[in-house]
Every structure is written in structure tokens, then in C-alpha cells.
Design a protein around this motif. Sequence first.
Motif, PDB file in Angstrom:
ATOM      1  N   ARG A 169      -8.199   0.302  -0.980  1.00  0.00           N
ATOM      2  CA  ARG A 169      -7.117   1.233  -0.935  1.00  0.00           C
ATOM      3  C   ARG A 169      -5.764   0.589  -1.156  1.00  0.00           C
ATOM      4  N   LEU A 170      -5.141   1.205  -2.321  1.00  0.00           N
ATOM      5  CA  LEU A 170      -4.003   0.441  -2.775  1.00  0.00           C
ATOM      6  C   LEU A 170      -2.974   1.207  -2.913  1.00  0.00           C
ATOM      7  N   SER A 171      -1.736   0.953  -2.953  1.00  0.00           N
ATOM      8  CA  SER A 171      -0.746   1.764  -3.101  1.00  0.00           C
ATOM      9  C   SER A 171       0.620   1.405  -3.638  1.00  0.00           C
ATOM     10  N   LEU A 172       1.385   1.881  -4.463  1.00  0.00           N
ATOM     11  CA  LEU A 172       2.728   1.281  -5.192  1.00  0.00           C
ATOM     12  C   LEU A 172       3.692   2.042  -5.564  1.00  0.00           C
ATOM     13  N   THR A 173       4.984   1.884  -5.279  1.00  0.00           N
ATOM     14  CA  THR A 173       6.028   2.616  -5.775  1.00  0.00           C
ATOM     15  C   THR A 173       6.805   1.831  -6.887  1.00  0.00           C
ATOM     16  N   GLY A 174       7.318   2.653  -7.696  1.00  0.00           N
ATOM     17  CA  GLY A 174       8.002   2.035  -8.776  1.00  0.00           C
ATOM     18  C   GLY A 174       8.428   2.987  -9.904  1.00  0.00           C
ATOM     19  N   PRO A 175       9.018   2.366 -10.928  1.00  0.00           N
ATOM     20  CA  PRO A 175       9.431   3.124 -11.981  1.00  0.00           C
ATOM     21  C   PRO A 175       8.231   3.318 -13.065  1.00  0.00           C
ATOM     22  N   MET A 176       8.362   4.424 -13.806  1.00  0.00           N
ATOM     23  CA  MET A 176       7.236   4.658 -14.737  1.00  0.00           C
ATOM     24  C   MET A 176       8.090   5.133 -15.983  1.00  0.00           C
ATOM     25  N   PHE A 177       7.622   5.062 -17.021  1.00  0.00           N
ATOM     26  CA  PHE A 177       8.316   5.404 -18.326  1.00  0.00           C
ATOM     27  C   PHE A 177       7.665   6.416 -19.197  1.00  0.00           C
ATOM     28  N   ARG A 178       8.150   7.433 -19.694  1.00  0.00           N
ATOM     29  CA  ARG A 178       7.740   8.321 -20.634  1.00  0.00           C
ATOM     30  C   ARG A 178       8.898   8.675 -21.939  1.00  0.00           C
ATOM     31  N   TYR A 179       8.525   8.402 -23.177  1.00  0.00           N
ATOM     32  CA  TYR A 179       9.595   8.710 -24.009  1.00  0.00           C
ATOM     33  C   TYR A 179       9.424  10.121 -24.481  1.00  0.00           C
ATOM     34  N   ASP A 180       9.853  11.048 -23.408  1.00  0.00           N
ATOM     35  CA  ASP A 180       9.821  12.406 -23.709  1.00  0.00           C
ATOM     36  C   ASP A 180      11.041  13.029 -23.948  1.00  0.00           C
ATOM     37  N   ARG A 181      11.173  14.392 -24.298  1.00  0.00           N
ATOM     38  CA  ARG A 181      12.630  14.679 -24.367  1.00  0.00           C
ATOM     39  C   ARG A 181      13.003  15.132 -23.108  1.00  0.00           C
ATOM     40  N   THR A 218       9.356   6.242   4.016  1.00  0.00           N
ATOM     41  CA  THR A 218       8.340   7.104   4.533  1.00  0.00           C
ATOM     42  C   THR A 218       6.940   7.010   3.830  1.00  0.00           C
ATOM     43  N   ALA A 219       7.072   6.670   2.288  1.00  0.00           N
ATOM     44  CA  ALA A 219       5.693   6.230   1.592  1.00  0.00           C
ATOM     45  C   ALA A 219       4.970   5.145   2.122  1.00  0.00           C
ATOM     46  N   LEU A 220       5.896   3.985   2.334  1.00  0.00           N
ATOM     47  CA  LEU A 220       5.275   2.830   2.508  1.00  0.00           C
ATOM     48  C   LEU A 220       4.577   2.919   4.267  1.00  0.00           C
ATOM     49  N   GLU A 221       5.438   3.576   4.975  1.00  0.00           N
ATOM     50  CA  GLU A 221       4.883   3.815   6.161  1.00  0.00           C
ATOM     51  C   GLU A 221       3.492   4.358   6.429  1.00  0.00           C
ATOM     52  N   LEU A 222       3.479   5.573   5.492  1.00  0.00           N
ATOM     53  CA  LEU A 222       2.461   6.210   5.472  1.00  0.00           C
ATOM     54  C   LEU A 222       1.217   5.679   4.838  1.00  0.00           C
ATOM     55  N   ALA A 223       1.560   4.785   3.833  1.00  0.00           N
ATOM     56  CA  ALA A 223       0.256   3.856   3.240  1.00  0.00           C
ATOM     57  C   ALA A 223      -0.072   3.117   4.331  1.00  0.00           C
ATOM     58  N   ALA A 224       0.767   2.367   5.185  1.00  0.00           N
ATOM     59  CA  ALA A 224       0.345   1.454   6.107  1.00  0.00           C
ATOM     60  C   ALA A 224      -0.381   2.152   7.190  1.00  0.00           C
ATOM     61  N   TYR A 230      -2.405   4.742   6.938  1.00  0.00           N
ATOM     62  CA  TYR A 230      -3.713   4.843   6.317  1.00  0.00           C
ATOM     63  C   TYR A 230      -4.446   4.021   5.676  1.00  0.00           C
ATOM     64  N   GLY A 231      -4.054   2.711   5.781  1.00  0.00           N
ATOM     65  CA  GLY A 231      -4.835   1.752   5.531  1.00  0.00           C
ATOM     66  C   GLY A 231      -4.755   1.442   4.049  1.00  0.00           C
ATOM     67  N   TYR A 232      -3.784   1.886   3.527  1.00  0.00           N
ATOM     68  CA  TYR A 232      -3.630   1.471   2.096  1.00  0.00           C
ATOM     69  C   TYR A 232      -2.415   0.272   1.628  1.00  0.00           C
ATOM     70  N   ARG A 233      -2.978  -0.691   1.075  1.00  0.00           N
ATOM     71  CA  ARG A 233      -2.073  -1.865   1.132  1.00  0.00           C
ATOM     72  C   ARG A 233      -1.399  -1.908  -0.189  1.00  0.00           C
ATOM     73  N   VAL A 234      -0.075  -2.461   0.008  1.00  0.00           N
ATOM     74  CA  VAL A 234       0.820  -2.234  -1.159  1.00  0.00           C
ATOM     75  C   VAL A 234       0.924  -3.178  -2.149  1.00  0.00           C
ATOM     76  N   ALA A 260     -10.709  14.346   0.228  1.00  0.00           N
ATOM     77  CA  ALA A 260      -9.750  15.300   1.276  1.00  0.00           C
ATOM     78  C   ALA A 260      -8.674  14.339   1.830  1.00  0.00           C
ATOM     79  N   GLU A 261      -9.016  13.043   2.415  1.00  0.00           N
ATOM     80  CA  GLU A 261      -8.158  12.212   2.935  1.00  0.00           C
ATOM     81  C   GLU A 261      -6.942  12.126   2.175  1.00  0.00           C
ATOM     82  N   LEU A 262      -6.958  12.037   0.856  1.00  0.00           N
ATOM     83  CA  LEU A 262      -5.958  11.538  -0.169  1.00  0.00           C
ATOM     84  C   LEU A 262      -5.192  12.849  -0.233  1.00  0.00           C
ATOM     85  N   VAL A 263      -5.761  14.161  -0.416  1.00  0.00           N
ATOM     86  CA  VAL A 263      -5.081  15.146  -0.323  1.00  0.00           C
ATOM     87  C   VAL A 263      -4.191  15.437   0.868  1.00  0.00           C
ATOM     88  N   GLU A 264      -4.655  15.242   2.067  1.00  0.00           N
ATOM     89  CA  GLU A 264      -4.011  15.517   3.137  1.00  0.00           C
ATOM     90  C   GLU A 264      -2.976  14.408   3.359  1.00  0.00           C
TER      91      GLU A 264
END
Length: 426
Positions: free
Chosen positions: A108-120, A28-34, A36-40, A146-150
Amino acid sequence: MPPSLRAPRGTRDLLPDERAAFARLERTALELAARYGYRVMETPLFEQAALFERGIGAVTDVVEKELFRVLPSRGEEREAWALRPEATAGVCRAYIEHGMQTLPQPVRLSLTGPMFRYDRPQAGRYRQFWQWDVEAIGDAGPAIDAELVELGARFYRDAGLTDVEIVLNSIGDPACRPAYLARLVAHYRAHLVRLPELERRRLETNPLRLLDSRDPAMTEVNEGAPRITDHLCAACGEHFAGVRAHLDAMGVAYRLEPGLVRGLDYYTRTAFEFYRRGAEGQQQALGGGGRYDGLVELLGGKPTPGIGFALGLDRVVLALDATGGGRPAEGAPVAVVVGADPADTVGRLRVATGLRDAGLPVRADLSVRKLGRQLEAAVREGAQFAVILGDELATGDVQLRDLDGGSQKPVPLVDLPALLRRKVRS
RNA sequence: GUGGCCUUAGCUCAAUCGGUAGAGCAUCGGAUUGUGGCUCCGAAGGUUGCGGGUUCAAGCCCCGUAGGCCACCCCA
């Protein structure tokens, strides 16, 4: 089971069902990125720690206590690395490093992936978590805000979450925020005796935080507090009005929340978050973003405005589970090849391979169980058809059994691929 | 990082006063030899998270530790 060998604290295995749910969100995310013109793109999972310290802000929680630092195992370069806690800093670093200011702006850029935080860790709060990140660098807005929020709102809708609320604020810029902060601190100082101990300490470290305090004792004091949106400079006020006008024009509903603050230093002006309406608990922020007009310059690039958001995929999956939608079954084979002669795994594998050649998802029963057991297993994994090998093979036929209805008929083996493909489509 | 609650089979949970661990589901096998979801029978599966302590005896009491969760903190 070896309890000493398990997934590290705050991490977890995504078993096939959950992995499939992630994959759907990613699609879903990658299809929307495409659309809206955001390149992965991709950035490394770790960067120099200095990137985050400088970009996010050395005194923020994300850097001060949650940065997942990595020690190099061989020390010829005594670099201090850190796993990325978010994507924006890395994307901006790449923007500068690869001279993207020479591309048509904004980039316009987009990415998906893991992030890391040393939290409890807690439910919905992990040390390794997944985000969909979207950035537009090189456009001062307000239309693109506004485009991004939408776009973010559309993602939740497409993902199947219907109760997502948009919360919007402007937090000013270096021209107006300092004066506002001084007013704010003065206000709280005037009511110092009414502040709980924790809030007094925050007054010194991060006065904006007092605004969204959960302490009931703070409600009254906060009601009289000056609002950032009443003290924006002319340029910021005009920008914020522009963002709202564009959202209104698109028919995007949002709630203005003057107490909305973002935890990373680089944010300016537009700030927004996505919440699950009516959900209690602390992990209900589904995503958030904002403008970071000073970040690229701070990281060594030319002065460049930017805005982006990050949505927590883990929390979307949790929310989808909580709303009872359930996860659609996936991965069931169209057909399972079973046989009357349990020992004939050669025959079953050969027929299955032929069907796979034709592009059909097919499992061969490779056990040596009797036919009844093979059929039982096929039914339980949700297969649509069973291909039964028996004496009919002598004349080139197999039995094709519809596992839902129970009907069955002999079919020439040579016709099977075409026949199955027709049935699958219908 | 602070405080609290929890941890028994793959999963969900039992186990009386401290007396030597069970069920359902799932898995595997069987119900006279080519037909499934039901039913019946059976098997396998546990150092009760881990490590100490108290006791004749600990799943149960005490201490430590790890993990999960809740509230903070913060955020996605």
C-alpha cells in the motif's frame, strides 16, 4: 511590473493563503494514508518517456498530446524524458525496480505532489497540478477496491466537501472487453447515419468514448447501445458484484454508470470517479481511479494486480472556495511586540526572541513608526496580544494588551512567556 | 490541438463621438510628541499585456502576438 517575466502558461504561484489550503489538504491526505496503512513515498518528477508511452498507452490523449516532454540539455545520453502526467506508472516502476513483490502483499503506497500535462489551460485545468495518489499493488480484490473507494470518499468528507458523488463501473478485462467492443462498434455502425462527424471519427479511435458523448444527438443512439456490464465475462461479473457488495456493506453510496470510461489504457475492471454533485462545467472531475491488473507485467514485472486512485487537490481547493466555506485565517502571531520608543528596535527584537525561545509565534515590530501605527498593524494582522515596551521596563515590567477586548495590565517581563502560553491555550 | 470572449494602478473597476487615464480598496506618510480597527488630509503607484498599422490625435479602430477565461477535446 515586467510582463515578460511571469509564471509559465498553465502554471501559477500558490500565494500563502492558497498554499495554506493545499497544506491542509495534504495533512488530511497523509493522515488518512497512515490511518489506512498506506505508506508515503516519492517518485521523480520526470521519468523516461517510454514509461508513460508503454504504461499509459501510446495512443491515449495523455501521451499523444499532453505529455510534457523534456529535452536533456547535454546529450551524452540521448534519453527522452517526460514530466510525470500521473503517478501510477512511476509507482509501479518503483515497485518493480525495488523488488517490492517480496514484501507482504498488497503493497500500500501513497504520494502527493505535482503532475504535469501539456494541455490548453482553463480554470481547474493546469499544466502543473497537484494530486494525492494512492495505490494498492498485489491484491486482486474485490474487497480492496471497495476500501479504496471508501478512502477517497472519506478524504472529501474530511476536507469539507459534502456534495461529492461516487460514480462506479466495471470496464472488463482482456477476456471480455474485445468481444464487447466488437458489439459496441457494430451497434454504432448500424446507426452510422445518425452519428455526428466527430463521433464517427471517435468510432475508429476510441469507441468507448461514444458512450459518454455530450452531443444531444447521441442520447437516443446511446440508449440502445450494449452495456459493458451486461457483457462482462463470468470472472469480471463476479468481481464487480463483489466490489458493490463490499461498498454496500460499508454503507457507501454510489451511482452505477455504464458509460464511465477511463482515459488511460491500463485500466481493467473496476473504474470510479468522484464528481461534485450539481456542479456544471468540464473540470468537475475531482478524482478518479481504477484497477490496472496488467500494468506491472506490461512494465516488465511479474503479473501483478493493482488498483489506485488520484485526487486533484487543485480542484478540491476550487470546490471549497466555490462552496463559500472560505479559508480559515492562519499564520497570525499570538503577540506583536511594540514599543513607545519607535527607535528601540533592539528592545523589541530582544523581547520577541525571548518569547520565541519559549515556542510562541511572535512578531516584533521592526519599523520605526510611532506606537499607534504599530498597534494598528498588530490588530490588522490578527494578533491576539500586544506586548508594549515603555518606561515600565525600568522596573522590569511590560504592558500586556488584549487586542480583542482592549484591556491592558503591567506584567513582569520574566513572567511573560509562561503567562502568554497559558492564555494561548485557553 | 479546434472555435469564441476578454486583458486599463497590487486588487475590483470607470474613462461620452477617437481628443492625451480616474475612483474605491490595499500600501506608505501625517492629523502637536505612550495606545489600535473608525474618520480626515496627503503621497506613491500606469509605456492602458506586448509589437505593429490607420489617424492631426488611439485605452477606444485594424492586424499580429502573449496570457486568462468559456465551449470542445480530454481529464485531475
